[in-house]
Design a protein around this motif. Structure first.
Motif, mmCIF file in Angstrom:
data_model
loop_
_atom_site.group_PDB
_atom_site.id
_atom_site.type_symbol
_atom_site.label_atom_id
_atom_site.label_comp_id
_atom_site.label_asym_id
_atom_site.label_seq_id
_atom_site.Cartn_x
_atom_site.Cartn_y
_atom_site.Cartn_z
ATOM 1 N N MET A 61 6.459 -47.658 -3.518
ATOM 2 C CA MET A 61 7.489 -46.645 -3.320
ATOM 3 C C MET A 61 7.063 -45.604 -2.291
ATOM 4 N N PHE A 62 5.764 -45.266 -2.298
ATOM 5 C CA PHE A 62 5.230 -44.297 -1.328
ATOM 6 C C PHE A 62 4.151 -44.987 -0.491
ATOM 7 N N PRO A 63 4.539 -45.848 0.437
ATOM 8 C CA PRO A 63 3.551 -46.641 1.176
ATOM 9 C C PRO A 63 2.677 -45.772 2.068
ATOM 10 N N PRO A 64 1.367 -46.001 2.038
ATOM 11 C CA PRO A 64 0.455 -45.256 2.936
ATOM 12 C C PRO A 64 0.498 -45.842 4.340
ATOM 13 N N GLY A 65 -0.270 -45.245 5.231
ATOM 14 C CA GLY A 65 -0.327 -45.730 6.598
ATOM 15 C C GLY A 65 -1.105 -47.029 6.704
ATOM 16 N N PRO A 66 -1.199 -47.582 7.915
ATOM 17 C CA PRO A 66 -1.934 -48.841 8.107
ATOM 18 C C PRO A 66 -3.430 -48.640 7.881
ATOM 19 N N PRO A 67 -4.158 -49.710 7.560
ATOM 20 C CA PRO A 67 -5.599 -49.584 7.336
ATOM 21 C C PRO A 67 -6.359 -49.233 8.607
ATOM 22 N N VAL A 68 -7.434 -48.512 8.415
ATOM 23 C CA VAL A 68 -8.326 -48.141 9.518
ATOM 24 C C VAL A 68 -9.643 -48.892 9.331
ATOM 25 N N MET A 69 -10.101 -49.551 10.386
ATOM 26 C CA MET A 69 -11.348 -50.307 10.296
ATOM 27 C C MET A 69 -12.534 -49.355 10.376
ATOM 28 N N ARG A 70 -13.345 -49.374 9.341
ATOM 29 C CA ARG A 70 -14.511 -48.494 9.276
ATOM 30 C C ARG A 70 -15.781 -49.351 9.283
ATOM 31 N N GLU A 71 -16.717 -48.981 10.174
ATOM 32 C CA GLU A 71 -17.989 -49.687 10.212
ATOM 33 C C GLU A 71 -18.924 -49.083 9.167
ATOM 34 N N ARG A 72 -19.452 -49.953 8.321
ATOM 35 C CA ARG A 72 -20.340 -49.495 7.252
ATOM 36 C C ARG A 72 -21.712 -50.136 7.463
ATOM 37 N N TYR A 73 -22.735 -49.308 7.621
ATOM 38 C CA TYR A 73 -24.091 -49.802 7.812
ATOM 39 C C TYR A 73 -24.679 -50.200 6.457
ATOM 40 N N LEU A 74 -25.243 -51.387 6.419
ATOM 41 C CA LEU A 74 -25.640 -51.996 5.155
ATOM 42 C C LEU A 74 -27.000 -51.516 4.661
ATOM 43 N N PHE A 75 -27.076 -51.243 3.380
ATOM 44 C CA PHE A 75 -28.321 -50.978 2.655
ATOM 45 C C PHE A 75 -29.225 -49.974 3.378
ATOM 46 N N ARG A 76 -28.645 -48.843 3.686
ATOM 47 C CA ARG A 76 -29.409 -47.798 4.364
ATOM 48 C C ARG A 76 -30.592 -47.352 3.508
ATOM 49 N N SER A 77 -31.717 -47.091 4.176
ATOM 50 C CA SER A 77 -32.958 -46.598 3.558
ATOM 51 C C SER A 77 -33.595 -47.615 2.623
ATOM 52 N N ALA A 78 -33.193 -48.869 2.684
ATOM 53 C CA ALA A 78 -33.796 -49.904 1.841
ATOM 54 C C ALA A 78 -34.621 -50.856 2.703
ATOM 55 N N VAL A 79 -35.548 -51.554 2.067
ATOM 56 C CA VAL A 79 -36.263 -52.627 2.757
ATOM 57 C C VAL A 79 -35.308 -53.818 2.762
ATOM 58 N N TYR A 80 -34.614 -54.006 3.889
ATOM 59 C CA TYR A 80 -33.548 -55.002 3.973
ATOM 60 C C TYR A 80 -33.677 -55.787 5.274
ATOM 61 N N ASP A 81 -33.640 -57.094 5.165
ATOM 62 C CA ASP A 81 -33.748 -57.989 6.319
ATOM 63 C C ASP A 81 -32.351 -58.197 6.904
ATOM 64 N N ILE A 82 -32.097 -57.638 8.093
ATOM 65 C CA ILE A 82 -30.755 -57.694 8.674
ATOM 66 C C ILE A 82 -30.352 -59.096 9.097
ATOM 67 N N SER A 83 -31.319 -60.025 9.149
ATOM 68 C CA SER A 83 -30.965 -61.401 9.506
ATOM 69 C C SER A 83 -30.179 -62.081 8.384
ATOM 70 N N LEU A 84 -30.145 -61.498 7.197
ATOM 71 C CA LEU A 84 -29.441 -62.110 6.069
ATOM 72 C C LEU A 84 -27.933 -61.900 6.152
ATOM 73 N N TYR A 85 -27.505 -60.651 6.251
ATOM 74 C CA TYR A 85 -26.075 -60.351 6.216
ATOM 75 C C TYR A 85 -25.609 -59.508 7.397
ATOM 76 N N GLY A 86 -26.515 -59.211 8.317
ATOM 77 C CA GLY A 86 -26.130 -58.425 9.474
ATOM 78 C C GLY A 86 -26.476 -56.957 9.318
ATOM 79 N N TYR A 87 -26.238 -56.246 10.392
ATOM 80 C CA TYR A 87 -26.583 -54.820 10.431
ATOM 81 C C TYR A 87 -25.500 -53.951 9.791
ATOM 82 N N SER A 88 -24.239 -54.383 9.914
ATOM 83 C CA SER A 88 -23.129 -53.594 9.365
ATOM 84 C C SER A 88 -21.958 -54.524 9.078
#
Length: 540
Positions: free
Chosen positions: A271-298
């Motif tokens: 009934m009250f539709p919001p606006g269109p989605p906005v693409m947001r870049e999210r950096y993965l597992f910040r401050s963790a020991v994380y291997d970016i070769s697994l799922y990427g940087y973001s």
């Protein structure tokens, strides 16, 4: 020559050389040789290979790049099944803990502790051990299905968050990242509630999910993003009303969403539709020991800014304030919030819903009321004594008389004769004083039972007649509709036409039934068997 405040200073330069008697060439010689020198230099320059071009054409090195994070994951996979027997706890503190940072004693404790955690036991330990296990899980070590990995992370967080507040700063975001990279459809409300300051995009995502498919999972933390009224500053909320507000405000929003959906065939977000989605870049597992070769940087996350919808935001704000006013009244709290404008039918619906929920909560707190009727208790004792006297006799009877006696006993006790024929002498061994005594006694008992049964039937009929009289016309129609095919659908239509919800009507009908009949008449969305047998009383 240099000059300073004290005067002039002279410097003598002496050029010395070991070469002697050097001939001075004629003046034109250098000029004649100059063109040849330039031409030769240009020719040599042309003959030299293009070093820069060779550098660009060189093949890139194919040697793998080894990082600390990739080494950690490799080692974690090697130790995924490693266990240790019971070990002593050894303190361990490291900013980014890995296996190489632990001593032998610390390693023994870690692998013993990790095995305990995997079995659902959470011994007291240091924060660095918890982070180390967390790093294993977010890098895909220790689980086969992503859902299990998410579950382990959630349980680990819940088990130790009271001891280590720092976990709330990291685990919420890491759990959200985990759900994004593995595309898990999980509620983020718990993450938002635990992790203050993580609201933002996560709250928006959770709002869209709940208002689209699961309004019953809304929480006050998520809804607060949509409200212009800061309930945390309310004295009522800060005092005795906090528990009630956190429980009922999300339920009221879900109730209104269902009401709008049934009345207008369109829920709030439609009934009250919001606006269109906005693409947001999210950096993965910040401050963790994380291997970016697994799922990427973001990852890119589409975020719908539902909280920016003015009409929906206005409605949620008014529902916050209206619900608080209703709760203030129910809890006897003085003072009311002013200037709250909602539709009258919404106001009435919310009032009825909260009053019903409060009555139900009060009954649950008091527990079931046990009332003993002295007259019925005395009647039961008399009936039991009669049956006992018929079953305990001093001498046996002939088989024919025994069968007759059993029939009389069955009439009193409600027991059917086994096999439908004569009771075997070895199985029953029914004894009576004498045949005449049994018949006389049984006759008296039968009369008493018949009188009691007639009285009970009359009382039950009177109760159903009274129950039918206290039902409103709408409630009566709903009960009769449930007796028909597609009863739940018809009941829902009746409720929608009356501006209410079928579930609310079911609860109201059951409350009246408990007060007048002592039992429920609607189970789920169906009538009970007893109610079906008594429908004639409702049709009169």
């Amino acid at each position: 020559m240099a000059k300073d405040k004290q005067g002039l200073h002279f410097t003598e330069l002496v050029w010395e050389s070991t070469e002697q008697n050097m001939a001075i060439p004629p003046r034109g010689t250098a000029e004649a040789e100059q063109p040849e020198t330039r031409a030769a230099a240009e020719q040599k320059k042309a003959e030299k290979p293009a070093v820069q071009l060779q550098l660009w054409d060189m093949e890139e090195s194919t040697e793998p790049v080894t990082t600390t994070e990739s080494q950690f994951v490799h080692r974690a996979r090697e130790l995924v099944d490693h266990k240790e027997p019971a070990a002593l706890f050894v303190p361990f503190k490291s900013y980014w803990p890995t296996y190489g940072h632990m001593t032998g004693a610390q390693s023994r404790w870690y692998f013993f502790w990790r095995d305990e955690v995997r079995q659902g036991r959470y011994p007291k330990t240091d924060l660095s051990y918890i982070f180390l296990h967390t790093y294993e899980l977010i890098n895909g070590v220790g689980w086969d299905e992503p859902q299990d990995g998410y579950r382990q992370l959630s349980l680990l967080w819940e088990a130790y968050r009271d001891s280590y507040k720092r976990l709330d700063q990291y685990l919420g975001g890491w759990l959200a990242d985990f759900s994004f990279v593995h595309k898990l459809d999980v509620p983020l409300a718990e993450i938002v509630a635990r992790s203050r300051g993580l609201a933002g995009d996560l709250a928006e995502l959770e709002l869209v999910r709940c208002l689209t498919s699961a309004p019953e999972q809304l929480s006050i933390e998520v809804l607060s993003v949509m409200s212009d009224y800061d309930i945390s500053k309310s004295k009522f909320y800060a005092g005795e009303g906090k528990a009630a507000a956190e429980r009922y405000i999300p339920q009221v929003v879900a109730l209104i969403d269902a009401y709008v959906s049934r009345k207008h065939d369109s829920n709030l977000i439609t009934m009250f539709p919001p606006g269109p989605p906005v693409m947001r870049e999210r950096y993965l597992f910040r401050s963790a020991v994380y291997d970016i070769s697994l799922y990427g940087y973001s990852v890119l996350v589409p975020v719908v800014r539902i909280s920016k919808s003015p009409p929906l935001r206005s409605l949620i704000t008014r529902l916050f304030r209206l619900t608080e006013n209703k709760l203030r009244a129910l809890l006897g709290y003085r003072g009311r919030l002013k200037d709250i404008k909602v539709d009258a039918d919404m106001d009435e619906l919310i009032t009825r819903f909260l009053e019903r929920e409060f009555r139900k909560a009060e009954k649950e707190e008091k527990g079931p009321a046990v009332v003993i009727d002295p007259q019925k208790l005395e009647q039961l004792e008399n009936d039991s004594e009669v049956v006992r006297s018929l079953l305990t006799v001093e001498e046996s009877v002939e088989p024919e008389d025994e069968a007759a006696a059993w029939s009389q006993v069955g009439a009193v006790a409600g027991i059917e004769e086994p096999g439908g024929g004569r009771v075997e002498h070895e199985e029953a061994r029914v004894e009576t004083l004498n045949n005449e005594g049994v018949r006389a006694e049984a006759g008296h008992v039968s009369e008493a039972v018949v009188e009691t049964s007639l009285s009970a039937v009359a009382g039950e009929a009177e109760a159903w007649v009274h129950f039918a009289s206290v039902l409103s016309p709408l409630q009566r129609e709903v009960v009769l509709a449930l007796a028909e095919a597609d009863g739940a659908l018809k009941a829902g239509r009746l409720a929608a036409e009356a501006g209410t919800m079928a579930e609310l009507l079911y609860d109201e009908i059951n409350e009246l039934a408990m007060d007048n009949l002592g039992d429920l008449v609607i189970d789920g969305e169906e009538l009970t068997e007893e109610c079906i047998l008594m429908l004639d009383y409702l049709k009169r």
